[in-house]
Write a protein that holds these residues in place. Sequence first.
Motif, PDB file in Angstrom:
ATOM      1  N   GLY A 246       0.832  -1.192   0.000  1.00  0.00           N
ATOM      2  CA  GLY A 246       0.000   0.000   0.000  1.00  0.00           C
ATOM      3  C   GLY A 246       0.865   1.240   0.000  1.00  0.00           C
ATOM      4  O   GLY A 246       2.058   1.201  -0.285  1.00  0.00           O
ATOM      5  N   ALA A 247       0.242   2.351   0.341  1.00  0.00           N
ATOM      6  CA  ALA A 247       0.931   3.633   0.307  1.00  0.00           C
ATOM      7  C   ALA A 247       0.713   4.343   1.633  1.00  0.00           C
ATOM      8  O   ALA A 247       0.265   3.749   2.613  1.00  0.00           O
ATOM      9  CB  ALA A 247       0.410   4.464  -0.863  1.00  0.00           C
ATOM     10  N   SER A 248       1.023   5.630   1.660  1.00  0.00           N
ATOM     11  CA  SER A 248       0.797   6.409   2.873  1.00  0.00           C
ATOM     12  C   SER A 248      -0.695   6.643   3.052  1.00  0.00           C
ATOM     13  O   SER A 248      -1.495   6.429   2.138  1.00  0.00           O
ATOM     14  CB  SER A 248       1.538   7.740   2.802  1.00  0.00           C
ATOM     15  OG  SER A 248       1.025   8.542   1.752  1.00  0.00           O
ATOM     16  N   ILE A 261      -4.526  -1.573   7.228  1.00  0.00           N
ATOM     17  CA  ILE A 261      -3.593  -0.448   7.286  1.00  0.00           C
ATOM     18  C   ILE A 261      -2.413  -0.738   6.356  1.00  0.00           C
ATOM     19  O   ILE A 261      -1.753  -1.770   6.473  1.00  0.00           O
ATOM     20  CB  ILE A 261      -3.112  -0.206   8.722  1.00  0.00           C
ATOM     21  CG1 ILE A 261      -4.306   0.195   9.603  1.00  0.00           C
ATOM     22  CG2 ILE A 261      -2.036   0.874   8.751  1.00  0.00           C
ATOM     23  CD1 ILE A 261      -3.957   0.396  11.040  1.00  0.00           C
ATOM     24  N   PHE A 262      -2.149   0.193   5.461  1.00  0.00           N
ATOM     25  CA  PHE A 262      -1.138  -0.025   4.434  1.00  0.00           C
ATOM     26  C   PHE A 262       0.277   0.153   4.969  1.00  0.00           C
ATOM     27  O   PHE A 262       0.520   0.948   5.878  1.00  0.00           O
ATOM     28  CB  PHE A 262      -1.347   0.949   3.277  1.00  0.00           C
ATOM     29  CG  PHE A 262      -2.644   0.761   2.544  1.00  0.00           C
ATOM     30  CD1 PHE A 262      -3.049  -0.487   2.133  1.00  0.00           C
ATOM     31  CD2 PHE A 262      -3.455   1.855   2.271  1.00  0.00           C
ATOM     32  CE1 PHE A 262      -4.248  -0.667   1.455  1.00  0.00           C
ATOM     33  CE2 PHE A 262      -4.659   1.686   1.594  1.00  0.00           C
ATOM     34  CZ  PHE A 262      -5.047   0.427   1.186  1.00  0.00           C
ATOM     35  N   ARG A 263       1.191  -0.566   4.333  1.00  0.00           N
ATOM     36  CA  ARG A 263       2.611  -0.367   4.572  1.00  0.00           C
ATOM     37  C   ARG A 263       3.336  -0.311   3.229  1.00  0.00           C
ATOM     38  O   ARG A 263       2.915  -0.932   2.266  1.00  0.00           O
ATOM     39  CB  ARG A 263       3.199  -1.495   5.438  1.00  0.00           C
ATOM     40  CG  ARG A 263       2.630  -1.554   6.835  1.00  0.00           C
ATOM     41  CD  ARG A 263       3.429  -2.524   7.710  1.00  0.00           C
ATOM     42  NE  ARG A 263       3.286  -3.907   7.284  1.00  0.00           N
ATOM     43  CZ  ARG A 263       4.079  -4.903   7.695  1.00  0.00           C
ATOM     44  NH1 ARG A 263       5.090  -4.647   8.520  1.00  0.00           N
ATOM     45  NH2 ARG A 263       3.871  -6.144   7.283  1.00  0.00           N
ATOM     46  N   GLN A 264       4.448   0.422   3.206  1.00  0.00           N
ATOM     47  CA  GLN A 264       5.256   0.596   1.997  1.00  0.00           C
ATOM     48  C   GLN A 264       6.488  -0.298   2.100  1.00  0.00           C
ATOM     49  O   GLN A 264       7.305  -0.150   3.009  1.00  0.00           O
ATOM     50  CB  GLN A 264       5.682   2.051   1.848  1.00  0.00           C
ATOM     51  CG  GLN A 264       6.786   2.298   0.833  1.00  0.00           C
ATOM     52  CD  GLN A 264       6.329   2.092  -0.594  1.00  0.00           C
ATOM     53  OE1 GLN A 264       5.322   2.642  -0.999  1.00  0.00           O
ATOM     54  NE2 GLN A 264       7.072   1.309  -1.356  1.00  0.00           N
ATOM     55  N   THR A 281       5.672  12.111  -0.843  1.00  0.00           N
ATOM     56  CA  THR A 281       4.215  12.169  -0.970  1.00  0.00           C
ATOM     57  C   THR A 281       3.562  12.271   0.394  1.00  0.00           C
ATOM     58  O   THR A 281       2.635  13.061   0.605  1.00  0.00           O
ATOM     59  CB  THR A 281       3.695  10.925  -1.703  1.00  0.00           C
ATOM     60  OG1 THR A 281       4.245  10.896  -3.027  1.00  0.00           O
ATOM     61  CG2 THR A 281       2.173  10.941  -1.804  1.00  0.00           C
ATOM     62  N   ALA A 282       4.043  11.470   1.339  1.00  0.00           N
ATOM     63  CA  ALA A 282       3.478  11.497   2.692  1.00  0.00           C
ATOM     64  C   ALA A 282       3.652  12.877   3.321  1.00  0.00           C
ATOM     65  O   ALA A 282       2.733  13.408   3.952  1.00  0.00           O
ATOM     66  CB  ALA A 282       4.141  10.430   3.559  1.00  0.00           C
ATOM     67  N   GLN A 283       4.828  13.472   3.137  1.00  0.00           N
ATOM     68  CA  GLN A 283       5.069  14.783   3.728  1.00  0.00           C
ATOM     69  C   GLN A 283       4.180  15.837   3.082  1.00  0.00           C
ATOM     70  O   GLN A 283       3.619  16.698   3.771  1.00  0.00           O
ATOM     71  CB  GLN A 283       6.526  15.178   3.581  1.00  0.00           C
ATOM     72  CG  GLN A 283       6.805  16.564   4.156  1.00  0.00           C
ATOM     73  CD  GLN A 283       8.279  16.827   4.367  1.00  0.00           C
ATOM     74  OE1 GLN A 283       9.105  15.969   4.129  1.00  0.00           O
ATOM     75  NE2 GLN A 283       8.612  18.002   4.829  1.00  0.00           N
ATOM     76  N   ALA A 288       0.664   9.585   7.247  1.00  0.00           N
ATOM     77  CA  ALA A 288       1.536   8.630   7.917  1.00  0.00           C
ATOM     78  C   ALA A 288       2.080   7.664   6.877  1.00  0.00           C
ATOM     79  O   ALA A 288       1.390   7.305   5.919  1.00  0.00           O
ATOM     80  CB  ALA A 288       0.763   7.855   8.988  1.00  0.00           C
ATOM     81  N   LEU A 289       3.312   7.243   7.050  1.00  0.00           N
ATOM     82  CA  LEU A 289       3.946   6.295   6.139  1.00  0.00           C
ATOM     83  C   LEU A 289       4.608   5.208   6.976  1.00  0.00           C
ATOM     84  O   LEU A 289       5.466   5.495   7.810  1.00  0.00           O
ATOM     85  CB  LEU A 289       4.980   6.993   5.261  1.00  0.00           C
ATOM     86  CG  LEU A 289       5.747   6.105   4.296  1.00  0.00           C
ATOM     87  CD1 LEU A 289       4.811   5.456   3.284  1.00  0.00           C
ATOM     88  CD2 LEU A 289       6.828   6.907   3.567  1.00  0.00           C
TER      89      LEU A 289
END
Length: 325
Positions: A246-248, A261-264, A281-283, A288-289
């Motif tokens: 997943g992504a942030s 809940i996604f994790r990169q 992208t998260a910033q 949250a990333l």
Amino acid sequence: VTQAGTGTSQYRFDFTISRALADIYQFHWPIYYTGGGSPSVLFYVAKEAGFTNFYTYDFAGAGLVSDRWTYNTHVRSAPGATTGSPAYSDTFVRVRMRISIPAGQTGTFYIGPICYGWYSKPQIVFTFDDGDETYYTEAFAYMQPRGIPGSVALNQSGSGTPLSVAQIQEMIEAGWSFHNHSDTHEDLATLSEAQIVSQVQGAIEYWRGQGITLDPHTFILPYGSRNALVDTVLARYYRYVMLETGASFPIWDGVQNPYKIFRQVIDVPTSTATTLGALNTAQARGNALIYFGHKLATGAGAGHTEIANFKALADEAYRRKEANS
């Protein structure tokens, strides 16, 4: 809602505002629902109290999940419908929330305010799966001097050379968290209810016997594999469940599905450019990333984490933390 209707029941709440919408990127609307059926929610933003010129933001597609907060998000520039001739630069004076409940259903709603501009300082989390010793010798050793804690998903056997109990205890004392990753790393989506329970309970009991208390809030899925039965069983034990891909995601206290809940991934073949791009992208979004990797090595093969890539991420996280960005 105590009386089930013979048709769809609708409830509405009106509020007075005075502002334009042009500088708003997204709307956020937290709703907690307890009940059956498939309720839907929407809100209107109108230029006048009579609702002649207004935008409709419809969250029916998002779906409300019973017995938990759903954080509905809608991009301001993409309303579900436009009535009359409103413009985002106009001054809007009225907001109307509307809840629709299917026939024969009752339930309780807790409705938060519709907010905009929700933005928190981005948070980065490093997670590592399967309890390999390199999480102590490489990850912990590199992150600890920089004041960056991490999290580890534990099963009974670990991978490669597993972490020792003494190493785990030292990491916990330094602020790291350790999570249930099942007892023997099975694909939970292929198991019966009793077998899933055994995998969850087995890990808790095994590590308790080693003097380790696993985090009581978050479960990390083996292989990221889940289905409705897995969600139902894990909900008895945990508030949150992490996947593998997943992504942030938005950082406010809640996600669309706390059991997804996604994790990169940071394992090979994912490049440093890709993982740093996810951080950018998260910033930019205030998200949250959550990074996740596996055994760390120089010249790591597929499915393992390259040490140089990990250090580049840790260095960048540290740099931004120190810059207060």
